[in-house]
Design a protein around this motif. Sequence first.
Motif, PDB file in Angstrom:
ATOM      1  N   PRO A  65      -0.837   5.426   7.043  1.00 47.86           N
ATOM      2  CA  PRO A  65      -0.414   6.669   6.387  1.00 47.86           C
ATOM      3  C   PRO A  65       0.929   6.575   5.673  1.00 47.86           C
ATOM      4  O   PRO A  65       1.169   7.313   4.721  1.00 47.86           O
ATOM      5  CB  PRO A  65      -0.353   7.672   7.551  1.00 47.86           C
ATOM      6  N   LEU A  66       1.808   5.681   6.096  1.00 46.38           N
ATOM      7  CA  LEU A  66       3.106   5.532   5.435  1.00 46.38           C
ATOM      8  C   LEU A  66       3.167   4.299   4.546  1.00 46.38           C
ATOM      9  O   LEU A  66       4.234   3.928   4.056  1.00 46.38           O
ATOM     10  CB  LEU A  66       4.231   5.466   6.476  1.00 46.38           C
ATOM     11  N   GLY A  67       2.034   3.657   4.317  1.00 47.65           N
ATOM     12  CA  GLY A  67       1.981   2.494   3.455  1.00 47.65           C
ATOM     13  C   GLY A  67       2.287   1.202   4.187  1.00 47.65           C
ATOM     14  O   GLY A  67       2.469   1.177   5.405  1.00 47.65           O
ATOM     15  N   THR A  68       2.344   0.121   3.435  1.00 52.26           N
ATOM     16  CA  THR A  68       2.617  -1.208   3.991  1.00 52.26           C
ATOM     17  C   THR A  68       3.723  -1.880   3.192  1.00 52.26           C
ATOM     18  O   THR A  68       4.103  -1.425   2.109  1.00 52.26           O
ATOM     19  CB  THR A  68       1.357  -2.089   3.964  1.00 52.26           C
ATOM     20  N   ASP A  69       4.233  -3.003   3.734  1.00 55.52           N
ATOM     21  CA  ASP A  69       5.289  -3.742   3.063  1.00 55.52           C
ATOM     22  C   ASP A  69       4.729  -5.001   2.423  1.00 55.52           C
ATOM     23  O   ASP A  69       3.502  -5.176   2.307  1.00 55.52           O
ATOM     24  CB  ASP A  69       6.407  -4.073   4.059  1.00 55.52           C
TER      25      ASP A  69
ATOM     26  N   LEU B 170       0.855  -1.189   0.000  1.00 55.81           N
ATOM     27  CA  LEU B 170       0.000   0.000   0.000  1.00 55.81           C
ATOM     28  C   LEU B 170       0.888   1.233   0.000  1.00 55.81           C
ATOM     29  O   LEU B 170       1.828   1.346   0.788  1.00 55.81           O
ATOM     30  CB  LEU B 170      -0.906  -0.010   1.228  1.00 55.81           C
ATOM     31  N   GLN B 171       0.616   2.181  -0.890  1.00 53.59           N
ATOM     32  CA  GLN B 171       1.439   3.368  -1.018  1.00 53.59           C
ATOM     33  C   GLN B 171       1.140   4.357   0.116  1.00 53.59           C
ATOM     34  O   GLN B 171       0.059   4.338   0.707  1.00 53.59           O
ATOM     35  CB  GLN B 171       1.186   4.043  -2.373  1.00 53.59           C
ATOM     36  N   PRO B 172       2.098   5.225   0.430  1.00 56.36           N
ATOM     37  CA  PRO B 172       1.877   6.202   1.501  1.00 56.36           C
ATOM     38  C   PRO B 172       0.698   7.118   1.199  1.00 56.36           C
ATOM     39  O   PRO B 172       0.468   7.515   0.048  1.00 56.36           O
ATOM     40  CB  PRO B 172       3.192   6.983   1.552  1.00 56.36           C
TER      41      PRO B 172
ATOM     42  N   GLY C 287       2.092  -2.273   8.572  1.00 56.35           N
ATOM     43  CA  GLY C 287       2.175  -0.830   8.416  1.00 56.35           C
ATOM     44  C   GLY C 287       3.580  -0.321   8.713  1.00 56.35           C
ATOM     45  O   GLY C 287       4.179  -0.656   9.735  1.00 56.35           O
ATOM     46  N   LEU C 288       4.112   0.523   7.826  1.00 54.56           N
ATOM     47  CA  LEU C 288       5.454   1.050   8.024  1.00 54.56           C
ATOM     48  C   LEU C 288       5.507   2.068   9.157  1.00 54.56           C
ATOM     49  O   LEU C 288       6.536   2.201   9.820  1.00 54.56           O
ATOM     50  CB  LEU C 288       5.952   1.682   6.718  1.00 54.56           C
ATOM     51  N   LEU C 289       4.409   2.784   9.393  1.00 57.32           N
ATOM     52  CA  LEU C 289       4.387   3.721  10.523  1.00 57.32           C
ATOM     53  C   LEU C 289       4.503   2.966  11.834  1.00 57.32           C
ATOM     54  O   LEU C 289       5.259   3.374  12.729  1.00 57.32           O
ATOM     55  CB  LEU C 289       3.104   4.551  10.498  1.00 57.32           C
TER      56      LEU C 289
END
Length: 352
Positions: free
Chosen positions: A100-104, A91-93, A109-111
């Motif tokens: 909110p910062l996307g996923t890998d 998922l894009q930011p 979630g990157l946040l």
Amino acid sequence: MTDDTVPDGGREHESSPLDELAMQSSAESSVSNRQILSRILDNYVFAPVRILWSDWRARIGSMIVLLYVLMGTVGVALMDHPSANAGPRYLQPFETMEYPLGTDTFGEGLLAQTVHATPAMLEMIIAGAVFATVVATVLGSVAGFKGGEIDRAIMTIADVGMTIPGLPLVIVLATMIEPSEPYMVGLILAIDNWPGLTRSVRSQVLSVREENFIESSRTMGLSTSTIIKDDIVPDIMPYVSVHFVMSARGIIFESVGLYFLGILPFTNLNWGVTLNLAYTTSGALYTWETAHWLFVPMFTIVLLSLGLILLSQGLDRVFNPRIRAKHVKSVVKDDTDEGADEVSPMADIGGK
């Protein structure tokens, strides 16, 4: 005979001049204690805050560092720990507010990864930077002030430490110990930081030990530990504080690099682990679709490093006694000024 008894049958107590003097002394002592407390808070808390706030670089740096401290404390408590398959992959930011910062590639979630990796990074910084700075300051101050055999012995140890390649030593120790606790990782990374700072601190002490105020302390018969603690260390604190920040940045870069290379075990969330997974599992370095997986931890590292650099520029002014004296607001009133209003320690917190 006059009746001077009170209704309950006892005799009314008349205050003596000694009682009035004791009450007056107690009131004056209370006022004096408040004034002393006000001066201590103003000198060691409010004045440094005013100095930092008066410099835009230090103000921004303090806010950035405070942001990471809040991330490592409040953010961890409020945000759930990242888990696999919790959301859509890649998922894009800023596509959704949930991530909110996307996923890998695992749907994490990157946040959440960034926030939950912050406490371990702060612990490594505290352990490593504090250890290296304290050891170097103590050894360098003693060597520079005492001289003679003590100086030569300490400098010999420091020189031997400087000749040992730092990175290979850290890699060997990390491989042998396989540390899992962030504090232990920080101590290992700080092993190669103290020798150079020790020699630098010694040079600073050599330049100030012949000053008049040091000679006065010697003439008064003060002990070596007292002179170092009260006279020498405060004088070199601007230099030490800058090197503390540089050591903290070194801990950040070294830990991220070793986690990225896979030398340190993946027992804790770390921005280097995120970079490693982004590079090895999805080719984020070559694919724009997953590039944010690399950019998020890289931006996190750069922002914290920038905040520490800006804060160090303000710390140099905090430890300058002349600048601090200009920002101290509270004063102890003379007897002639008794009853006058005191300047509040919090007044003009943003002024110069």
